[in-house]
Design an enzyme around this catalytic site. Sequence first.
Site, mmCIF file in Angstrom:
data_model
loop_
_atom_site.group_PDB
_atom_site.id
_atom_site.type_symbol
_atom_site.label_atom_id
_atom_site.label_comp_id
_atom_site.label_asym_id
_atom_site.label_seq_id
_atom_site.Cartn_x
_atom_site.Cartn_y
_atom_site.Cartn_z
ATOM 1 N N ARG A 136 0.818 -1.219 0.000
ATOM 2 C CA ARG A 136 0.000 0.000 0.000
ATOM 3 C C ARG A 136 0.850 1.266 0.000
ATOM 4 O O ARG A 136 0.396 2.336 -0.347
ATOM 5 C CB ARG A 136 -0.931 -0.022 1.217
ATOM 6 C CG ARG A 136 -1.956 -1.138 1.057
ATOM 7 C CD ARG A 136 -2.990 -1.105 2.121
ATOM 8 N NE ARG A 136 -2.574 -1.871 3.285
ATOM 9 C CZ ARG A 136 -3.371 -2.164 4.290
ATOM 10 N NH1 ARG A 136 -4.604 -1.723 4.299
ATOM 11 N NH2 ARG A 136 -2.940 -2.880 5.304
ATOM 12 N N SER A 167 0.219 -7.074 11.238
ATOM 13 C CA SER A 167 -0.916 -7.576 12.025
ATOM 14 C C SER A 167 -0.633 -8.974 12.590
ATOM 15 O O SER A 167 0.257 -9.683 12.100
ATOM 16 C CB SER A 167 -2.148 -7.655 11.121
ATOM 17 O OG SER A 167 -1.910 -8.619 10.107
ATOM 18 N N CYS A 173 1.221 1.342 16.124
ATOM 19 C CA CYS A 173 1.106 0.177 17.008
ATOM 20 C C CYS A 173 1.292 0.595 18.455
ATOM 21 O O CYS A 173 0.946 -0.139 19.364
ATOM 22 C CB CYS A 173 2.128 -0.874 16.638
ATOM 23 S SG CYS A 173 3.786 -0.334 16.990
#
Length: 519
Positions: A200, A249, A304
């Site tokens: 991305r 993730s 995060c």
Amino acid sequence: ATLMLVFYVCCLHSCFIIFYVLSQSTTKLFIDGKFVESKSPEWLDIHNPATNEVIGRVPKATHEEMLAAVDSCSRVYHTWSETSILARQQIFLRYQQLIKDNIKELAKLITLEQGKTLADAEGDVFRGLQVVEHTCSITSLMLGETLPSITKDMDTYTYRMPIGVCAGITPFNFPAMIPLWMFPMGMVCGNTYLLKPSERVPGCALMLAKLLQDAGAPDGTLNIIHGQHNAVNFICDHPAIKAISFVGSNQAGEYIYERGSKNGKRVQSNMGAKNHGVVMPDANKENTLNQLVGAAFGAAGQRCMALSTAILVGEARNWLPELVERANGLRVNAGDQPGADVGPLISPQAKERVNSLIQSGVDEGAKVLLDGRNVKVKGYENGNFVGPTIVSNVTPDMKCYKEEIFGPVLVVLEADSLDDAIKIVNKNPYGNGTAIFTTNGAAARKYTHEVDVGQIGVNVPIPVPLPMFSFTGSRASFRGDTNFYGKQGIQFYTQIKTVTSQWKAEDATLKSPAVTMPT
Ligand code: NAD
């Protein structure tokens, strides 16, 4: 006049690099020192998250291209690992300067692809730059140990040796910092490196590669491939790759840890989080509220280490209205607009997911005190914006508490005592980061000792350690046994050889074979 000339040359150089990356609507692979167009039939669009306009395309590298990249790493490994440590150090000394010189251009590219504000994007580069600066101390970091005279005429010493071809797989939220946690540490130790950036936000990694090449890194020492699952599987399975660094993730990180480990590779996997900020009633109110709001909503909550959960202890629960007021004062806008505090989320899917998690809180009985779901940003009506959102009356069994939201949403729980707050934090499966806000040293000490979390801030909302320490997430936020950067990073990217050597004077030569175990 000379200074002006140098200035113009530098500007031209930076413009060239950003032009190089942006003007090409197709993202290149970086193989054996060349930026090459993929022959892949499969391409993904890259969007500007503030407008959702397509700004480029990234290939899913073909199997042959991935093989060429890893072969390049393997071929060059022998010369690179034997290049003197001083020569490797010099490259990274030049590299840190080039990153500094180009920080604004790197930040512009991050804002374009990722959406975060320009100031925050500079922070993204800066925190990666600090790791590069730290690699310049490699001559001390890679020292082995010695113990002379373990018996007569015998000494033992250790070398830290590189391990071979290493690979990195990175997430979208820190396009500069996280790749810079990986390949500079790996390469300065003498390994060659294969990077797969997030599909991305692939542009920043290419710009970092170009700067590394300009700093003098030989062709093939860093290779970059693009893609999704296939590229990840290729990395997990290829026998030449000895170690994998992953950040992203839990779904991907646990999979990569399992598959890579099964294939005999070292794997370090930094994963998701649910970071709690515990607010004691004796805390400095002004500081605490500002810190909480900054850490919950900065980068639109896509960090995060975002402080995404507040636990208000005792009377601190009365601070909620002021918390809401401050969050409401943040300006939501495209990241390149002056004064923007909160940029867009990465994709329409991310926006939809965040909105549905807010709604799940409502459905389960929580209260939305500040609702950013219908925020309108003038001129950017198609962007993936969610405004700062505060959800109170949350309990640990609710979905909006259990799942990582990864958006500008602060969920608020209440506790009667510090002990109750500690119980909540320790029951949550994640152990990435946390913070306590208090003016009581004993409370802070109790919290830091009893809480089962890797990175703890005392009146510090985002306690990401500097690179002389390591990034020490724990429990569900980390798989592996050696963390990123710092001493642990050096350990991850090296193996130890232990040499025991004996040099006897001629008159001490053995007269017969020694068949018993040496003691
Ligand atoms: P992601 O897991 O979707 O993507 C990370 C990388 O894994 C990408 O390169 C992607 O191509 C690949 N990938 C994605 N899904 C995969 C799958 N099912 N199998 C194999 N590979 C896959 O993560 P993201 O959305 O880019 O990043 C956000 C996540 O990263 C959040 O959970 C956040 O907490 C985490 N994160 C953790 C840290 C940390 O240090 N603990 C730092 C930054 C981000």
